[in-house]
Design a protein around this motif. Structure first.
Motif, short mmCIF file in Angstrom:
data_model
loop_
_atom_site.label_atom_id
_atom_site.label_comp_id
_atom_site.label_asym_id
_atom_site.label_seq_id
_atom_site.Cartn_x
_atom_site.Cartn_y
_atom_site.Cartn_z
N ARG A 138 76.72 105.90 -66.29
CA ARG A 138 77.14 104.57 -66.77
C ARG A 138 75.97 103.63 -66.52
O ARG A 138 75.45 103.53 -65.41
CB ARG A 138 78.36 104.07 -65.98
CG ARG A 138 78.70 102.57 -66.26
CD ARG A 138 79.53 102.41 -67.48
NE ARG A 138 79.68 101.04 -67.92
CZ ARG A 138 80.46 100.10 -67.33
NH1 ARG A 138 81.14 100.40 -66.23
NH2 ARG A 138 80.57 98.90 -67.86
N PHE A 139 75.55 102.95 -67.57
CA PHE A 139 74.48 101.96 -67.47
C PHE A 139 74.88 100.74 -68.28
O PHE A 139 75.29 100.86 -69.44
CB PHE A 139 73.15 102.51 -67.99
CG PHE A 139 72.03 101.50 -67.99
CD1 PHE A 139 71.34 101.21 -66.83
CD2 PHE A 139 71.67 100.84 -69.16
CE1 PHE A 139 70.32 100.27 -66.81
CE2 PHE A 139 70.65 99.90 -69.16
CZ PHE A 139 69.97 99.61 -67.99
N LYS A 140 74.76 99.57 -67.68
CA LYS A 140 75.09 98.33 -68.37
C LYS A 140 74.04 97.29 -68.03
O LYS A 140 73.75 97.03 -66.87
CB LYS A 140 76.47 97.82 -67.95
CG LYS A 140 76.92 96.55 -68.66
CD LYS A 140 78.31 96.13 -68.20
CE LYS A 140 78.79 94.88 -68.92
NZ LYS A 140 80.15 94.46 -68.46
N GLY A 141 73.44 96.73 -69.08
CA GLY A 141 72.40 95.72 -68.85
C GLY A 141 72.25 94.79 -70.03
O GLY A 141 72.66 95.10 -71.16
N THR A 142 71.65 93.65 -69.78
CA THR A 142 71.39 92.64 -70.81
C THR A 142 69.97 92.12 -70.63
O THR A 142 69.51 91.93 -69.49
CB THR A 142 72.37 91.46 -70.69
OG1 THR A 142 73.72 91.96 -70.73
CG2 THR A 142 72.18 90.46 -71.82
N THR A 143 69.27 91.90 -71.73
CA THR A 143 67.92 91.35 -71.66
C THR A 143 67.87 89.94 -72.25
O THR A 143 68.64 89.60 -73.16
CB THR A 143 66.90 92.24 -72.40
OG1 THR A 143 67.35 92.46 -73.74
CG2 THR A 143 66.72 93.56 -71.68
N TYR A 144 66.96 89.16 -71.71
CA TYR A 144 66.71 87.79 -72.16
C TYR A 144 65.20 87.62 -72.30
O TYR A 144 64.43 88.27 -71.58
CB TYR A 144 67.25 86.77 -71.14
CG TYR A 144 68.72 86.94 -70.82
CD1 TYR A 144 69.69 86.18 -71.45
CD2 TYR A 144 69.14 87.86 -69.85
CE1 TYR A 144 71.04 86.33 -71.15
CE2 TYR A 144 70.48 88.02 -69.55
CZ TYR A 144 71.42 87.26 -70.21
OH TYR A 144 72.76 87.43 -69.90
N GLY A 145 64.78 86.76 -73.22
CA GLY A 145 63.36 86.57 -73.45
C GLY A 145 62.97 85.11 -73.47
O GLY A 145 63.74 84.25 -73.93
N ALA A 146 61.75 84.83 -72.98
CA ALA A 146 61.23 83.46 -72.98
C ALA A 146 59.76 83.49 -73.35
O ALA A 146 58.99 84.29 -72.81
CB ALA A 146 61.42 82.81 -71.61
N VAL A 147 59.39 82.62 -74.26
CA VAL A 147 57.99 82.51 -74.65
C VAL A 147 57.22 81.70 -73.62
O VAL A 147 56.07 82.02 -73.29
CB VAL A 147 57.86 81.84 -76.04
CG1 VAL A 147 56.39 81.63 -76.41
CG2 VAL A 147 58.55 82.69 -77.10
N ASP A 148 57.88 80.66 -73.08
CA ASP A 148 57.21 79.79 -72.12
C ASP A 148 57.50 80.18 -70.66
O ASP A 148 57.04 79.52 -69.74
CB ASP A 148 57.63 78.34 -72.34
CG ASP A 148 59.14 78.13 -72.20
OD1 ASP A 148 59.85 79.11 -71.87
OD2 ASP A 148 59.61 76.99 -72.40
N GLY A 149 58.27 81.23 -70.46
CA GLY A 149 58.58 81.67 -69.10
C GLY A 149 59.72 80.92 -68.46
O GLY A 149 60.12 81.25 -67.33
#
Length: 359
Positions: free
Chosen positions: A139-150
């Motif tokens: 079982r693996f559960k994850g979410t990613t988020y991205g930022a250009v400016d950090g």
């Protein structure tokens, strides 16, 4: 059968149950029990290739873990008798994931690219032996988020994977299964990177993102002393607000039932009695214990951390005998949170979102 013979038979059954309880190390912490074996699951440090692409490079992937149990990652089997062993990472949970991701994808990072934040909520493995082969579960559960400016992040991709695969000796499969699940999330992240950043919707700071996950843990059942009573639903249990205060847990033949003050069985999610929590199965109750940020079936806790069984059963009608009945009739429960898996893995803990059994 004459009344006297019935009485002798009942007494014999009670003595047998009490003896079984005394000899069962799962339900008797006074027995001489060796510390459970541990199996360390290491992840590969090899580079990986992505199957997706983006016009934007990534500068790095930072992992933050919100695992309910950050010490163990599940249970494996060992030896000819397939004895249960605790599966653990070879370092702390955050470093375990971060080191693998750095090794697998660090060669793709470019300065000035998108900073990716990966929040991992579930990482759990299990094994089960069938008639012809073994099954490895993940079982693996994850979410990613991205930022250009950090600083200003948008959600990129989600993964919620529950799967199994088979073989004759599946313990070695876990490291690959975990790495493949992580790559599924990374590939999905890269695939949507251009579109998600162009939309720029739902912008959050890193602190704001982490606050969302902290809120999931901010529930009374995980923070406060549990209130004695009957919890008709899991939502009541999470809120630590039982619907019924007058009840009992009693032995009826070979069943352990939750009953109201009139002795009528109650169809409920669970109960707390004497400060101890029990999951109601309809034909018996199963002790569960708060552990880190969740509840685990008590028999899976190491002896050093497990509450003494005599304490657990002291408030239940039948006492040690009731404990013996549970120990002999509830050897395993299925992880019913994952009905798509076949065969179902053994349940070891409670899903703190749904109240179902997870592995």
């Amino acid at each position: 059968m004459p009344v006297l013979n019935k009485m002798k038979l009942s007494a014999a059954l009670l003595l047998f149950a009490a003896a079984a309880y005394a000899q069962d190390p799962v339900y008797n912490d006074t027995a001489a029990v060796s510390k459970p074996s541990v199996k360390t699951i290491k992840l590969s440090d090899s580079q990986r290739k992505l199957s997706s692409s983006s016009t934007r490079p990534i500068a790095g992937i930072e992992v933050v873990q919100y695992l309910w149990d950050s010490t163990h990652i599940g249970y494996a089997q060992k030896g000819m008798m397939n004895s249960m062993v605790i599966a653990v990472p070879d370092t702390n949970a955050t470093a375990y994931l971060q080191n693998h991701i750095n090794s697998a994808y660090g060669h793709l990072y470019k300065a000035g690219g998108v900073q990716v934040l990966m929040v991992v909520e579930a990482l759990r493995i299990a094994e089960r032996t069938g008639s012809m082969s073994e099954k490895a579960y993940l079982r693996f559960k994850g979410t990613t988020y991205g930022a250009v400016d950090g600083n200003n992040f948008v959600e990129l991709a989600r993964a919620d994977i529950a799967k199994n695969n088979g073989g004759m000796d599946v313990t070695h499969k876990h490291k690959t299964n975990i790495a493949n699940a992580i790559q599924d999330l990374v590939d999905s992240t890269i695939a949507v990177l251009d579109h998600a950043l162009a939309q720029n919707a739902g912008v959050l700071s890193k602190e704001g993102i982490l606050n969302l996950y902290e809120a999931k843990r901010n529930i009374p059942a995980l923070k406060d002393s549990l209130v004695d009573g009957v919890y008709m639903t899991f939502e009541e249990f999470k809120a630590n607000k039982p619907a019924i205060s007058e009840f009992d847990i009693t032995q009826v033949k070979r069943k352990i039932l939750v009953v109201d003050k009139a002795g009528k069985p109650i169809d409920c999610w669970g109960v707390v009695k004497g400060g101890e929590a029990f999951r109601n199965l309809g034909y018996t109750v199963l002790p569960i214990s708060r552990y880190q940020h969740g509840f685990i079936i008590s028999k899976y806790l190491e002896n050093a951390r497990k509450r003494n069984s005599a304490i657990i059963w002291s408030t239940v009608a039948g006492g040690a005998i009731a404990g013996a009945i549970v120990g002999k009739t509830v050897q395993l429960v299925n992880a019913d949170a994952f009905p798509e898996l076949s065969p179902l893995p053994n349940g070891t803990a409670i899903d703190m979102e749904t109240g179902a059994f997870i592995f």
